[in-house]
Design an enzyme around this catalytic site. Structure first.
Site, PDB file in Angstrom:
ATOM      1  N   VAL A  61       0.823  -1.204   0.000  1.00 21.01           N
ATOM      2  CA  VAL A  61       0.000   0.000   0.000  1.00 21.01           C
ATOM      3  C   VAL A  61       0.861   1.259   0.000  1.00 21.01           C
ATOM      4  CG1 VAL A  61      -0.208  -0.043   2.529  1.00 21.01           C
ATOM      5  CG2 VAL A  61      -1.902   1.194   1.191  1.00 21.01           C
ATOM      6  N   CYS A  62       0.376   2.290  -0.695  1.00 25.69           N
ATOM      7  CA  CYS A  62       0.948   3.629  -0.625  1.00 25.69           C
ATOM      8  C   CYS A  62      -0.231   4.598  -0.502  1.00 25.69           C
ATOM      9  CB  CYS A  62       1.833   3.929  -1.828  1.00 25.69           C
ATOM     10  SG  CYS A  62       0.958   3.986  -3.407  1.00 25.69           S
ATOM     11  N   ARG A  63      -0.089   5.830  -0.934  1.00 21.41           N
ATOM     12  CA  ARG A  63      -1.181   6.787  -0.816  1.00 21.41           C
ATOM     13  C   ARG A  63      -2.303   6.497  -1.799  1.00 21.41           C
ATOM     14  NH1 ARG A  63       1.104  12.126  -1.126  1.00 21.41           N
ATOM     15  NH2 ARG A  63       1.361  11.634  -3.316  1.00 21.41           N
TER      16      ARG A  63
END
Length: 111
Positions: A61-63
């Site tokens: 996950v990232c933004r």
């Protein structure tokens, strides 16, 4: 968005036993992250591959999903077959009502 070769999972489909790997920068992590997630900034992944499980599902996950898709592609190219990108990143996570935590107990937010 990233093609059929990047496996993706929707936030609502992330299981409790999945290893959630957050590849955002330290300031993003500090502002808020998924409870139980493991922080490993994207640029540190190559040097810290041994920390990423090979024996259970890993959701990266990232933004918004761009950086995490790159990490999933990198891991797939290096022998991992248990990794998926979180669709929509932390923005998608919060949009589905999933919780956001901080290390200091303050209300979390996504930068």
């Amino acid at each position: 968005m990233f093609g059929p070769d990047i496996p993706t999972v929707n936030p609502a489909e992330v299981a409790d036993g999945d290893y959630l790997l957050d590849v955002r920068e330290p300031d993003e992590w500090s502002a808020g992250h998924a409870p139980g997630a493991h922080h490993l900034p994207m640029m540190e992944v190559p040097a810290r591959l041994s920390e990423i499980p090979t024996d259970r599902d890993v959701v990266v996950v990232c933004r918004s999903g761009g950086r995490s898709a790159q990490v999933v592609g990198y891991l797939l190219g290096n022998g991992w077959d248990n990794v998926r990108n979180l669709a929509g990143g932390m923005h998608g996570w919060t949009a589905t009502g999933r919780p956001v935590a901080t290390d200091d107990g303050q209300p979390g937010r996504v930068l």
